[in-house]
Design a protein around this motif. Structure first.
Motif, PDB file in Angstrom:
ATOM      1  N   LEU A 139      16.322 -24.956   3.316  1.00 27.50           N
ATOM      2  CA  LEU A 139      17.527 -24.165   3.549  1.00 27.50           C
ATOM      3  C   LEU A 139      17.390 -22.757   2.971  1.00 27.50           C
ATOM      4  O   LEU A 139      17.808 -21.766   3.590  1.00 27.50           O
ATOM      5  CB  LEU A 139      18.742 -24.875   2.958  1.00 27.50           C
ATOM      6  CG  LEU A 139      19.149 -26.188   3.644  1.00 27.50           C
ATOM      7  CD1 LEU A 139      20.380 -26.782   2.958  1.00 27.50           C
ATOM      8  CD2 LEU A 139      19.423 -25.980   5.137  1.00 27.50           C
ATOM      9  N   SER A 140      16.795 -22.650   1.797  1.00 33.40           N
ATOM     10  CA  SER A 140      16.604 -21.314   1.207  1.00 33.40           C
ATOM     11  C   SER A 140      15.559 -20.514   1.979  1.00 33.40           C
ATOM     12  O   SER A 140      15.675 -19.286   2.104  1.00 33.40           O
ATOM     13  CB  SER A 140      16.212 -21.438  -0.266  1.00 33.40           C
ATOM     14  OG  SER A 140      14.982 -22.130  -0.416  1.00 33.40           O
ATOM     15  N   ALA A 141      14.522 -21.195   2.515  1.00 36.01           N
ATOM     16  CA  ALA A 141      13.518 -20.492   3.316  1.00 36.01           C
ATOM     17  C   ALA A 141      14.140 -19.923   4.587  1.00 36.01           C
ATOM     18  O   ALA A 141      13.825 -18.792   5.001  1.00 36.01           O
ATOM     19  CB  ALA A 141      12.369 -21.431   3.661  1.00 36.01           C
ATOM     20  N   LEU A 223       8.640 -19.027  17.841  1.00 38.64           N
ATOM     21  CA  LEU A 223       9.283 -20.105  17.109  1.00 38.64           C
ATOM     22  C   LEU A 223      10.585 -19.619  16.475  1.00 38.64           C
ATOM     23  O   LEU A 223      10.648 -18.524  15.914  1.00 38.64           O
ATOM     24  CB  LEU A 223       8.336 -20.615  16.028  1.00 38.64           C
ATOM     25  CG  LEU A 223       8.660 -21.951  15.359  1.00 38.64           C
ATOM     26  CD1 LEU A 223       8.634 -23.084  16.375  1.00 38.64           C
ATOM     27  CD2 LEU A 223       7.661 -22.231  14.242  1.00 38.64           C
ATOM     28  N   ASP A 224      11.628 -20.453  16.603  1.00 36.12           N
ATOM     29  CA  ASP A 224      12.917 -20.154  15.978  1.00 36.12           C
ATOM     30  C   ASP A 224      12.877 -20.697  14.545  1.00 36.12           C
ATOM     31  O   ASP A 224      13.138 -21.885  14.305  1.00 36.12           O
ATOM     32  CB  ASP A 224      14.047 -20.793  16.779  1.00 36.12           C
ATOM     33  CG  ASP A 224      15.422 -20.321  16.327  1.00 36.12           C
ATOM     34  OD1 ASP A 224      15.548 -19.909  15.155  1.00 36.12           O
ATOM     35  OD2 ASP A 224      16.372 -20.375  17.131  1.00 36.12           O
ATOM     36  N   ILE A 225      12.531 -19.846  13.603  1.00 33.57           N
ATOM     37  CA  ILE A 225      12.330 -20.265  12.224  1.00 33.57           C
ATOM     38  C   ILE A 225      13.598 -20.868  11.622  1.00 33.57           C
ATOM     39  O   ILE A 225      13.550 -21.896  10.928  1.00 33.57           O
ATOM     40  CB  ILE A 225      11.847 -19.072  11.372  1.00 33.57           C
ATOM     41  CG1 ILE A 225      10.464 -18.613  11.849  1.00 33.57           C
ATOM     42  CG2 ILE A 225      11.799 -19.444   9.891  1.00 33.57           C
ATOM     43  CD1 ILE A 225       9.365 -19.590  11.605  1.00 33.57           C
ATOM     44  N   ASN A 226      14.745 -20.252  11.882  1.00 31.99           N
ATOM     45  CA  ASN A 226      15.995 -20.730  11.290  1.00 31.99           C
ATOM     46  C   ASN A 226      16.303 -22.160  11.720  1.00 31.99           C
ATOM     47  O   ASN A 226      16.638 -23.021  10.891  1.00 31.99           O
ATOM     48  CB  ASN A 226      17.141 -19.794  11.675  1.00 31.99           C
ATOM     49  CG  ASN A 226      18.462 -20.240  11.083  1.00 31.99           C
ATOM     50  OD1 ASN A 226      18.587 -20.422   9.877  1.00 31.99           O
ATOM     51  ND2 ASN A 226      19.469 -20.439  11.937  1.00 31.99           N
ATOM     52  N   ARG A 227      16.173 -22.447  12.998  1.00 32.50           N
ATOM     53  CA  ARG A 227      16.502 -23.782  13.508  1.00 32.50           C
ATOM     54  C   ARG A 227      15.505 -24.835  13.037  1.00 32.50           C
ATOM     55  O   ARG A 227      15.891 -25.945  12.676  1.00 32.50           O
ATOM     56  CB  ARG A 227      16.569 -23.756  15.032  1.00 32.50           C
ATOM     57  CG  ARG A 227      17.779 -23.011  15.597  1.00 32.50           C
ATOM     58  CD  ARG A 227      17.748 -22.985  17.116  1.00 32.50           C
ATOM     59  NE  ARG A 227      17.673 -24.335  17.659  1.00 32.50           N
ATOM     60  CZ  ARG A 227      16.969 -24.668  18.745  1.00 32.50           C
ATOM     61  NH1 ARG A 227      16.256 -23.752  19.376  1.00 32.50           N
ATOM     62  NH2 ARG A 227      16.974 -25.914  19.192  1.00 32.50           N
ATOM     63  N   ILE A 228      14.213 -24.501  13.039  1.00 33.61           N
ATOM     64  CA  ILE A 228      13.222 -25.502  12.641  1.00 33.61           C
ATOM     65  C   ILE A 228      13.335 -25.829  11.163  1.00 33.61           C
ATOM     66  O   ILE A 228      13.204 -26.986  10.748  1.00 33.61           O
ATOM     67  CB  ILE A 228      11.792 -25.041  12.994  1.00 33.61           C
ATOM     68  CG1 ILE A 228      10.782 -26.182  12.786  1.00 33.61           C
ATOM     69  CG2 ILE A 228      11.349 -23.853  12.179  1.00 33.61           C
ATOM     70  CD1 ILE A 228      10.590 -27.029  13.942  1.00 33.61           C
ATOM     71  N   TYR A 229      13.631 -24.831  10.324  1.00 33.92           N
ATOM     72  CA  TYR A 229      13.785 -25.098   8.905  1.00 33.92           C
ATOM     73  C   TYR A 229      15.041 -25.933   8.635  1.00 33.92           C
ATOM     74  O   TYR A 229      15.028 -26.823   7.775  1.00 33.92           O
ATOM     75  CB  TYR A 229      13.854 -23.787   8.125  1.00 33.92           C
ATOM     76  CG  TYR A 229      12.510 -23.098   7.952  1.00 33.92           C
ATOM     77  CD1 TYR A 229      11.333 -23.660   8.431  1.00 33.92           C
ATOM     78  CD2 TYR A 229      12.412 -21.866   7.307  1.00 33.92           C
ATOM     79  CE1 TYR A 229      10.120 -23.027   8.279  1.00 33.92           C
ATOM     80  CE2 TYR A 229      11.197 -21.221   7.138  1.00 33.92           C
ATOM     81  CZ  TYR A 229      10.051 -21.814   7.641  1.00 33.92           C
ATOM     82  OH  TYR A 229       8.842 -21.175   7.483  1.00 33.92           O
ATOM     83  N   THR A 230      16.105 -25.668   9.357  1.00 33.63           N
ATOM     84  CA  THR A 230      17.322 -26.471   9.199  1.00 33.63           C
ATOM     85  C   THR A 230      17.080 -27.913   9.648  1.00 33.63           C
ATOM     86  O   THR A 230      17.536 -28.867   9.008  1.00 33.63           O
ATOM     87  CB  THR A 230      18.472 -25.859  10.003  1.00 33.63           C
ATOM     88  OG1 THR A 230      18.677 -24.495   9.594  1.00 33.63           O
ATOM     89  CG2 THR A 230      19.762 -26.638   9.787  1.00 33.63           C
ATOM     90  N   PHE A 231      16.347 -28.081  10.735  1.00 33.41           N
ATOM     91  CA  PHE A 231      16.009 -29.427  11.215  1.00 33.41           C
ATOM     92  C   PHE A 231      15.232 -30.202  10.160  1.00 33.41           C
ATOM     93  O   PHE A 231      15.520 -31.371   9.885  1.00 33.41           O
ATOM     94  CB  PHE A 231      15.198 -29.325  12.504  1.00 33.41           C
ATOM     95  CG  PHE A 231      14.478 -30.598  12.871  1.00 33.41           C
ATOM     96  CD1 PHE A 231      15.173 -31.676  13.403  1.00 33.41           C
ATOM     97  CD2 PHE A 231      13.114 -30.723  12.666  1.00 33.41           C
ATOM     98  CE1 PHE A 231      14.519 -32.863  13.728  1.00 33.41           C
ATOM     99  CE2 PHE A 231      12.443 -31.896  12.993  1.00 33.41           C
ATOM    100  CZ  PHE A 231      13.145 -32.965  13.522  1.00 33.41           C
ATOM    101  N   PHE A 232      14.220 -29.554   9.559  1.00 35.34           N
ATOM    102  CA  PHE A 232      13.423 -30.243   8.544  1.00 35.34           C
ATOM    103  C   PHE A 232      14.275 -30.632   7.338  1.00 35.34           C
ATOM    104  O   PHE A 232      14.076 -31.708   6.753  1.00 35.34           O
ATOM    105  CB  PHE A 232      12.251 -29.367   8.102  1.00 35.34           C
ATOM    106  CG  PHE A 232      11.099 -29.366   9.059  1.00 35.34           C
ATOM    107  CD1 PHE A 232      10.677 -30.534   9.668  1.00 35.34           C
ATOM    108  CD2 PHE A 232      10.414 -28.191   9.345  1.00 35.34           C
ATOM    109  CE1 PHE A 232       9.610 -30.543  10.549  1.00 35.34           C
ATOM    110  CE2 PHE A 232       9.336 -28.183  10.226  1.00 35.34           C
ATOM    111  CZ  PHE A 232       8.935 -29.355  10.833  1.00 35.34           C
ATOM    112  N   ALA A 233      15.225 -29.797   6.949  1.00 38.90           N
ATOM    113  CA  ALA A 233      16.080 -30.120   5.806  1.00 38.90           C
ATOM    114  C   ALA A 233      16.882 -31.390   6.073  1.00 38.90           C
ATOM    115  O   ALA A 233      16.971 -32.285   5.215  1.00 38.90           O
ATOM    116  CB  ALA A 233      17.005 -28.948   5.498  1.00 38.90           C
TER     117      ALA A 233
END
Length: 551
Positions: A139-141, A223-233
Motif C-alpha cells: 500500500l505504501s509502495a 503496467l498499472d502499478i497502483n492497481r497491481i500493488y493494491t491487488f497484492f496487498a
C-alpha cells in the motif's frame, strides 16, 4: 553411536506394544474369553484413527504450504517495474538497484529472526507476521508511485515487501520439511519450486488484467502499478490468514521415536549437540513435537545454533552461496534494463518492453522450477543416504551415487556459462537468443537455492533448519548488494558517457555491450570462486569427508 537407552527394557519381547496381549474376562461363568492376537484392540482402533487424522492434517498443512509459497514470490516481478520507475519517477539505475537491495535486505537479513520464530512458535504464527509486512509494504509502495515520492520512500516500502516475502516463504518450506522428513530433498524442492513458479502466474496475471494506456500518449500499454500493488496487498492478506489456520507441524505416524530422532539429529556426531540429541530423544516418549517442553526445546535449538556458527565448514559453504546468489539476484532485478540495453536503440525507445520482460520472467520461473524439482530428485535418489545406519540390500548398496556438493557445483556452472556468454558480447549481436541466458540462469539459480538448504539439513540436521538456513540466507543480501551496485555503477558510468554529448538519449538510458560487459565478467569469476569454496568445505582439511559426513 549406540545408546543403552535405545534398547528394549529387560523382560519385554515387544509384543505388548503391538496389541497382542491375552485378556481373560469372567462373566459369572466358568468360561474365559481369550482375545485373539490378530483381533484389533480398542487402543489399536484409536491409534488407527489417530494415524489417519494425523495423515490428513499433515497433507492439509503441506497443501497450504504450497499455496503460501506459490503466493510469496511477488517480489520477483521487480524487473517489470524498473522501466516504469526509470521513465515516470526518473530514478537512476543506481537508485533502482538501491530499492532492489532494500528488498534483498528484508528478504535475507531478517531470516534468522523469522527462522527462530518459525522453529520456536510455529509457521502459523509467522504467517500472521507476513500480513503485517506485505500489506503496509504494498500500500505504501502504491502511494509512493502515485505521488512520485523520492526513491528513499520506495526503499522502505520494498524493505517491508522483502521481509514479508521471506516470512511467508519460510512458513512453507518449514512446514514441509518438518512434516515430511522421509524424503527431505523433495520435501524442500516442492515448496521451493512452488515459490519459483509464483512469478510465472503473477506476471501473466499482471499483463492480462493490470495494463493501462501509456501516459506518454504513444498508444502502447504499460503496467498499472497502483492497481497491481493494491491487488497484492489484498491477496497476500488472505493467504496470510489462511496460513495462520493450516500451517501446523504434526508428528509422522509412520515414524517411531528412534527413527524420528535419527532423522532430526545432526550428522556431525562429534559435536556436543549430537550427544544432547540422543539424550533428548531418549527422554521423550512420543514423536509429537508438542510433547517437548518448550524450555528444553529452546535450549537445544540454541545449542544447535552455537555449534552451527562455530563450524568452519559452514562459513566456506555460506561464502559460496553468497558468491552465486548475489549475481543471480542482480540479473533478475536488472533484467528489464538489460533487455532494453541489448536491443537496437530505435526499438528500445519506442517500446516499454514490458511484455518481453514478462516473457523472460516466465522463462526463469519455469526453468528454475524444473531445476528445483530435478535437483531435489537427484539429491534424494542419487545423493548419499542420510538415514542412521540402515540395513540395505545388495542392489541398493550398488546404486550409483553422486555427492550433493558435486550437484550444486554442476548447476552453478550453468550460471557461470550464462555470464560468460553475456560478457563475450554474443547476445549483443543476437538479442533474439536472450532466452538462452534466462534459461541457463533459471536452471542454475533454482537448483542452487534447492540444494543449499538440503545440504544444510543433511549436514546439520532438520530440527533447527529454519534458523540454520536463515543464518546462511543472510549472506545473499550482501551478494545482491555488491553485484547490484556493480551492475549499476558500470551501467550509469556508460550512460553518462553516452548522454554527455548533444546527441544523448536522455533519461539515463544506456545501450550497448559496454553497459554490462565488465559486470558479468565479474559475476562469472564469482561463480568459479564459489565452486572452489564448496569443494574445499567438502574435501579440504577438516571438511565433511574428513569427518565422515555423507553429503
Amino acid at each position: 553411536m549406540s545408546s543403552p537407552l535405545l534398547k528394549p527394557a529387560d523382560g519385554k519381547n515387544g509384543d505388548e506394544f503391538r496389541g497382542g496381549r491375552n485378556l481373560s474376562i469372567s462373566a459369572g461363568t466358568s468360561r474365559s474369553i481369550t482375545a485373539s492376537p490378530l483381533s484389533p484392540q480398542p487402543s489399536e482402533i484409536l491409534s488407527i484413527r489417530r494415524r489417519q487424522r494425523l495423515k490428513w492434517q499433515r497433507y492439509s498443512a503441506g497443501a497450504c504450504a504450497l499455496v503460501s509459497c506459490l503466493s510469496a514470490g511477488s517480489i520477483l516481478l521487480y524487473s517489470l517495474y524498473t522501466p516504469l520507475f526509470q521513465r515516470h519517477l526518473h530514478y537512476s539505475q543506481m537508485q533502482i538497484n538501491a530499492i532492489a537491495i532494500a528488498a534483498e535486505l528484508g528478504m535475507y537479513l531478517l531470516v534468522p529472526i523469522f527462522g527462530w520464530i518459525c522453529d520456536n512458535y510455529g509457521p502459523d504464527r509467522l504467517s500472521i507476521v507476513s500480513i503485517f509486512l506485505f500489506v503496509p509494504g504494498y500500500l505504501s509502495a502504491a502511494y509512493c508511485y502515485n505521488n512520485q515520492l523520492p526513491y528513499m520512500a520506495m526503499f522502505f516500502s520494498f524493505l517491508l515487501i522483502g521481509s514479508g516475502t521471506v516470512s511467508m516463504y519460510l512458513t512453507g518450506i518449514t512446514t514441509c520439511a518438518k512434516n515430511f522428513t522421509k524424503k527431505r530433498g523433495l520435501a524442500l524442492a516442492v515448496p521451493i519450486s512452488a515459490f519459483g513458479l509464483s512469478p510465472l502466474w503473477m506476471s501473466q496475471v499482471a499483463n492480462s488484467f493490470f495494463l493501462k494506456d501509456s501516459d506518454d500518449g504513444s498508444g502502447t500499454k504499460e503496467l498499472d502499478i497502483n492497481r497491481i500493488y493494491t491487488f497484492f496487498a489484498v491477496y497476500l492478506l488472505a493467504i496470510g490468514l489462511l496460513g495462520s489456520f493450516f500451517l501446523k507441524i504434526y508428528p509422522d505416524p509412520d515414524l517411531d521415536e528412534i527413527t524420528l530422532r535419527g532423522e532430526t539429529a545432526p550428522l556431525l556426531t562429534s559435536s556436543p549437540t549430537a550427544a544432547e540429541h540422543v539424550e533428548y530423544g531418549a527422554a521423550v516418549l512420543s514423536n509429537d513435537p508438542n510433547d517437548i517442553p518448550p524450555a528444553v526445546k529452546r535450549r537445544l535449538l540454541n545449542d544447535d545454533t552455537r555449534n552451527f556458527l562455530s563450524d568452519p565448514t559452514m562459513w566456506w559453504f555460506a561464502a559460496g552461496v553468497f558468491l552465486t546468489a548475489g549475481p543471480g539476484e542482480s540479473f533478475i532485478n536488472n533484467m528489464g534494463a538489460l533487455i532494453k540495453t541489448i536491443q537496437p536503440v530505435s526499438r528500445s525507445l519506442g517500446s516499454p518492453t514490458g511484455d518481453e520482460t514478462a516473457t523472460h520472467v516466465g522463462i526463469i520461473a519455469v526453468t528454475s522450477t524444473v531445476a528445483r524439482l530435478f535437483s531435489g530428485f537427484l539429491s534424494d535418489y542419487l545423493g548419499p543416504p542420510v538415514e542412521p545406519a540402515p540395513v540395505r540390500d545388495e542392489q541398493e548398496s550398488k546404486r550409483f551415487r553422486i555427492s550433493r556438493i558435486m550437484l550444486i557445483i554442476i548447476f552453478a556452472g550453468f550460471m557461470q556459462v550464462a555470464y560468460l556468454i553475456l560478457s563475450s558480447g554474443y547476445i549483443q549481436l543476437h538479442p533474439q537468443q536472450f532466452y538462452v541466458i534466462s534459461s541457463l540462469i533459471g536452471i542454475g539459480y533454482g537448483a542452487v537455492f534447492t540444494l543449499s538448504p538440503t545440504i544444510v539439513s543433511v549436514v546439520w540436521g532438520v530440527e533447527n533448519l529454519a534458523t540454520n538456513w536463515g543464518i546462511i540466507a543472510m549472506l545473499p543480501a550482501g551478494g545482491a548488494s555488491v553485484f547490484g551496485f556493480l551492475f549499476a555503477a558500470v551501467y550509469d558510468s556508460e550512460a553518462k558517457r553516452q548522454n554527455s554529448g548533444e546527441h544523448g538519449l536522455g533519461d539515463g538510458l544506456c545501450f550497448g555491450l559496454h553497459c554490462y560487459q565488465k559486470s558479468f565478467a565479474g559475476m562469472a569469476a564469482s561463480c568459479m570462486l564459489a565452486m572452489v569454496l564448496w569443494a574445499w568445505g567438502w574435501r579440504g582439511r577438516g571438511g565433511w569427508v574428513a569427518r565422515g559426513v555423507s553429503v
